[in-house]
Design an enzyme around this catalytic site. Structure first.
Site, PDB file in Angstrom:
ATOM      1  N   ARG A   1       3.385  -7.571   5.806  1.00 36.38           N
ATOM      2  CA  ARG A   1       2.578  -8.027   6.600  1.00 36.38           C
ATOM      3  C   ARG A   1       2.600  -9.644   6.890  1.00 36.38           C
ATOM      4  O   ARG A   1       2.156 -10.279   7.658  1.00 36.38           O
ATOM      5  CB  ARG A   1       1.073  -7.958   5.991  1.00 36.38           C
ATOM      6  CG  ARG A   1       0.805  -6.196   6.102  1.00 36.38           C
ATOM      7  CD  ARG A   1      -0.808  -6.179   5.743  1.00 36.38           C
ATOM      8  NE  ARG A   1      -1.131  -4.829   6.259  1.00 36.38           N
ATOM      9  CZ  ARG A   1      -0.883  -3.791   5.481  1.00 36.38           C
ATOM     10  NH1 ARG A   1      -0.546  -3.777   4.176  1.00 36.38           N
ATOM     11  NH2 ARG A   1      -1.628  -2.518   5.892  1.00 36.38           N
TER      12      ARG A   1
ATOM     13  N   GLY B   1       6.547  -1.220  -6.450  1.00 37.49           N
ATOM     14  CA  GLY B   1       6.434  -3.002  -6.793  1.00 37.49           C
ATOM     15  C   GLY B   1       5.112  -3.034  -7.418  1.00 37.49           C
ATOM     16  O   GLY B   1       4.222  -2.377  -7.483  1.00 37.49           O
TER      17      GLY B   1
ATOM     18  N   SER C   1       5.558  -9.712   1.321  1.00 36.69           N
ATOM     19  CA  SER C   1       4.586  -8.338   1.980  1.00 36.69           C
ATOM     20  C   SER C   1       5.221  -8.138   3.451  1.00 36.69           C
ATOM     21  O   SER C   1       5.517  -9.131   3.921  1.00 36.69           O
ATOM     22  CB  SER C   1       3.291  -8.648   1.851  1.00 36.69           C
ATOM     23  OG  SER C   1       2.684  -7.849   2.920  1.00 36.69           O
TER      24      SER C   1
ATOM     25  N   HIS D   1      11.490  -5.176  -1.306  1.00 33.83           N
ATOM     26  CA  HIS D   1      12.140  -3.962  -1.158  1.00 33.83           C
ATOM     27  C   HIS D   1      13.530  -3.954  -1.957  1.00 33.83           C
ATOM     28  O   HIS D   1      13.844  -3.031  -2.426  1.00 33.83           O
ATOM     29  CB  HIS D   1      12.032  -3.588   0.216  1.00 33.83           C
ATOM     30  CG  HIS D   1      10.580  -3.548   0.717  1.00 33.83           C
ATOM     31  ND1 HIS D   1      10.353  -4.227   1.884  1.00 33.83           N
ATOM     32  CD2 HIS D   1       9.871  -2.650   0.414  1.00 33.83           C
ATOM     33  CE1 HIS D   1       8.998  -3.794   2.303  1.00 33.83           C
ATOM     34  NE2 HIS D   1       8.661  -2.754   1.504  1.00 33.83           N
TER      35      HIS D   1
ATOM     36  N   GLY E   1       8.986   0.506   5.419  1.00 34.65           N
ATOM     37  CA  GLY E   1      10.041  -0.115   6.374  1.00 34.65           C
ATOM     38  C   GLY E   1       9.455  -1.548   6.403  1.00 34.65           C
ATOM     39  O   GLY E   1       8.796  -2.140   5.398  1.00 34.65           O
ATOM     40  N   ALA E   2      10.047  -2.317   7.380  1.00 33.75           N
ATOM     41  CA  ALA E   2      10.014  -3.890   7.465  1.00 33.75           C
ATOM     42  C   ALA E   2      10.297  -4.327   6.136  1.00 33.75           C
ATOM     43  O   ALA E   2       9.752  -5.236   5.539  1.00 33.75           O
ATOM     44  CB  ALA E   2       8.393  -4.381   7.891  1.00 33.75           C
TER      45      ALA E   2
ATOM     46  N   LYS F   1       3.256  -5.552  -7.520  1.00 31.10           N
ATOM     47  CA  LYS F   1       2.496  -6.406  -6.505  1.00 31.10           C
ATOM     48  C   LYS F   1       1.377  -5.374  -6.125  1.00 31.10           C
ATOM     49  O   LYS F   1       0.208  -5.741  -6.175  1.00 31.10           O
ATOM     50  CB  LYS F   1       3.264  -6.826  -5.026  1.00 31.10           C
ATOM     51  CG  LYS F   1       2.183  -7.190  -4.221  1.00 31.10           C
ATOM     52  CD  LYS F   1       2.886  -7.785  -3.056  1.00 31.10           C
ATOM     53  CE  LYS F   1       1.774  -8.227  -1.926  1.00 31.10           C
ATOM     54  NZ  LYS F   1       1.449  -7.141  -1.072  1.00 31.10           N
ATOM     55  N   ASP F   2       1.643  -3.992  -5.795  1.00 31.34           N
ATOM     56  CA  ASP F   2       0.474  -3.005  -5.396  1.00 31.34           C
ATOM     57  C   ASP F   2      -0.038  -2.429  -6.882  1.00 31.34           C
ATOM     58  O   ASP F   2       0.369  -1.083  -7.020  1.00 31.34           O
ATOM     59  CB  ASP F   2       0.880  -1.936  -4.589  1.00 31.34           C
ATOM     60  CG  ASP F   2       1.386  -2.724  -3.134  1.00 31.34           C
ATOM     61  OD1 ASP F   2       0.470  -3.558  -2.709  1.00 31.34           O
ATOM     62  OD2 ASP F   2       2.530  -2.373  -2.823  1.00 31.34           O
TER      63      ASP F   2
ATOM     64  N   HIS G   1      12.019  -6.289   3.036  1.00 34.46           N
ATOM     65  CA  HIS G   1      12.134  -7.663   2.889  1.00 34.46           C
ATOM     66  C   HIS G   1      12.834  -7.787   1.374  1.00 34.46           C
ATOM     67  O   HIS G   1      13.021  -6.810   0.721  1.00 34.46           O
ATOM     68  CB  HIS G   1      11.041  -8.544   2.870  1.00 34.46           C
ATOM     69  CG  HIS G   1       9.722  -7.793   2.045  1.00 34.46           C
ATOM     70  ND1 HIS G   1       9.778  -7.688   0.822  1.00 34.46           N
ATOM     71  CD2 HIS G   1       8.640  -7.281   2.416  1.00 34.46           C
ATOM     72  CE1 HIS G   1       8.489  -7.150   0.328  1.00 34.46           C
ATOM     73  NE2 HIS G   1       7.958  -6.868   1.337  1.00 34.46           N
TER      74      HIS G   1
HETATM   75  O1  PAF Z   1       3.644   0.885  -0.994  1.00 28.03           O
HETATM   76  C1  PAF Z   1       4.066   1.242   0.102  1.00 28.03           C
HETATM   77  O2  PAF Z   1       4.825   0.766   1.039  1.00 28.03           O
HETATM   78  C2  PAF Z   1       3.278   2.751   0.458  1.00 28.03           C
HETATM   79  O3  PAF Z   1       2.040   2.611   0.004  1.00 28.03           O
HETATM   80  C3  PAF Z   1       4.136   3.792   0.140  1.00 28.03           C
HETATM   81  C4  PAF Z   1       4.213   3.980  -1.362  1.00 28.03           C
HETATM   82  C5  PAF Z   1       5.467   3.739   0.606  1.00 28.03           C
HETATM   83  C6  PAF Z   1       3.522   5.140   0.571  1.00 28.03           C
HETATM   84  O4  PAF Z   1       3.217   5.189   1.761  1.00 28.03           O
END
Ligand code: PAF
Length: 284
Positions: free
Chosen positions: A194, A154, A192, A41, A35-36, A156-157, A38
């Site tokens: 955050r 993403g 992000s 997403h 969620g949150a 990014k991760d 942006h």
């Molecule tokens: O990247 C994220 O937002 C989280 O790690 C995910 C993949 C939704 C798992 O909780």
């Protein structure tokens, strides 16, 4: 035909409609989120729509997964603007949105975790013990509950993405993993959820993260790359480095020379807000 967005809160209902209802019989593409939402997403959702095709189904999950947080304060401070998220999903043309609560996802006496034992040992895995066990466990559950054919994550991760690919390969999970590029603000800060928790001063400072990585990535010597990035990040009076590491792009193990594609990755703290970023570096 536009069938509108369906909001679902239980796993059985999700599986029930996705596997039982003819209007959801097409290619199902999952976008797992906490969620949150942006623009980053929404780019994942757009890619999912493309991947699903005109008769396919885009499923977005919103679940702040407690077992992937290593700090209670971080979990408690995680933004949860559900109403706004639902509106964004509706506007983005999401077909099904899955918003389970914790009791729906985890039995009180749960005792099974999915652990990846190599790629998760460095970078975020080293400084956030148990984080990737939590990620792998929830992602596998979401794959099972949504019976998805593909899922979008993403870039990014990148460590998360590499670990999920490894899990899918090792456990023969029949889900195609799709990567979506990092989206940045115009000043370079990677989007992000955050970022909204940064103070004004920290938000002003934060573009220095990507700037430091990008400048260092122009160098050709592994030691100089690390030193340059560390010095540039050290110029900021606001941030604290959690880790800064040059790793092999495939194994995610630290490297001392640029003989293979590599990744310069960083995690920093602005007070209690932890941000990550990285750049890819080609061999010299
Ligand atoms: O990247 C994220 O937002 C989280 O790690 C995910 C993949 C939704 C798992 O909780």
């Amino acid at each position: 035909m536009d069938i509108g967005m369906q909001l679902v809160t239980t796993g059985s209902e999700l599986r029930g409609i996705l596997l039982g209802d003819e209007q959801y019989a097409g290619r199902r593409v999952l976008v797992p989120t906490m969620g949150a939402l942006h623009r980053g997403h929404l780019a994942l959702v757009k890619q999912a729509r493309h991947e699903a095709g005109p008769n396919g189904v885009v499923v977005v999950s919103i679940f702040v997964n407690p077992i992937q947080f290593d700090r209670v304060d971080d979990l408690e401070a995680y933004p949860q603007p559900l109403e706004a998220d639902l509106m964004l999903c509706q506007a983005a043309g999401v077909d099904v949105i899955f918003v389970p609560d914790v009791r729906e996802m985890y039995a009180g006496d749960r005792s099974t975790l999915v652990t990846e034992k190599s790629l998760s040992r460095t970078l975020c895995g080293a400084t956030r013990p148990g984080h990737f066990d939590g990620v792998c466990t929830v992602v596998l559950k979401l794959f099972m509950l949504s019976a998805c054919h593909a899922a979008v994550f993403g870039e990014k991760d990148f460590q998360q993405l590499a670990i999920i690919r490894r899990m899918v390969r090792d456990l023969d999970v029949p889900v195609t993993i799709i990567e979506s590029p990092t989206i940045r603000e115009s000043d370079g800060l990677a989007l992000s959820s955050r970022n909204v928790r940064l103070s004004h001063a920290h938000r002003e400072d934060a573009p220095c993260i990507y700037m430091a990585l990008s400048e260092a990535a122009m160098l050709r010597d592994a030691n100089e790359i690390i030193q340059h990035a560390r010095k540039k990040l050290g110029d900021s009076k606001h941030l604290k480095i959690d880790y800064l590491s040059l790793v092999d792009a495939e194994t995610l193990q630290p490297v001392n020379e640029l003989s293979h594609p590599s990744i310069l990755a960083v995690a920093v703290f602005y007070d209690e807000v932890r941000l990550i970023d990285h750049v890819r570096i080609s061999p010299a």
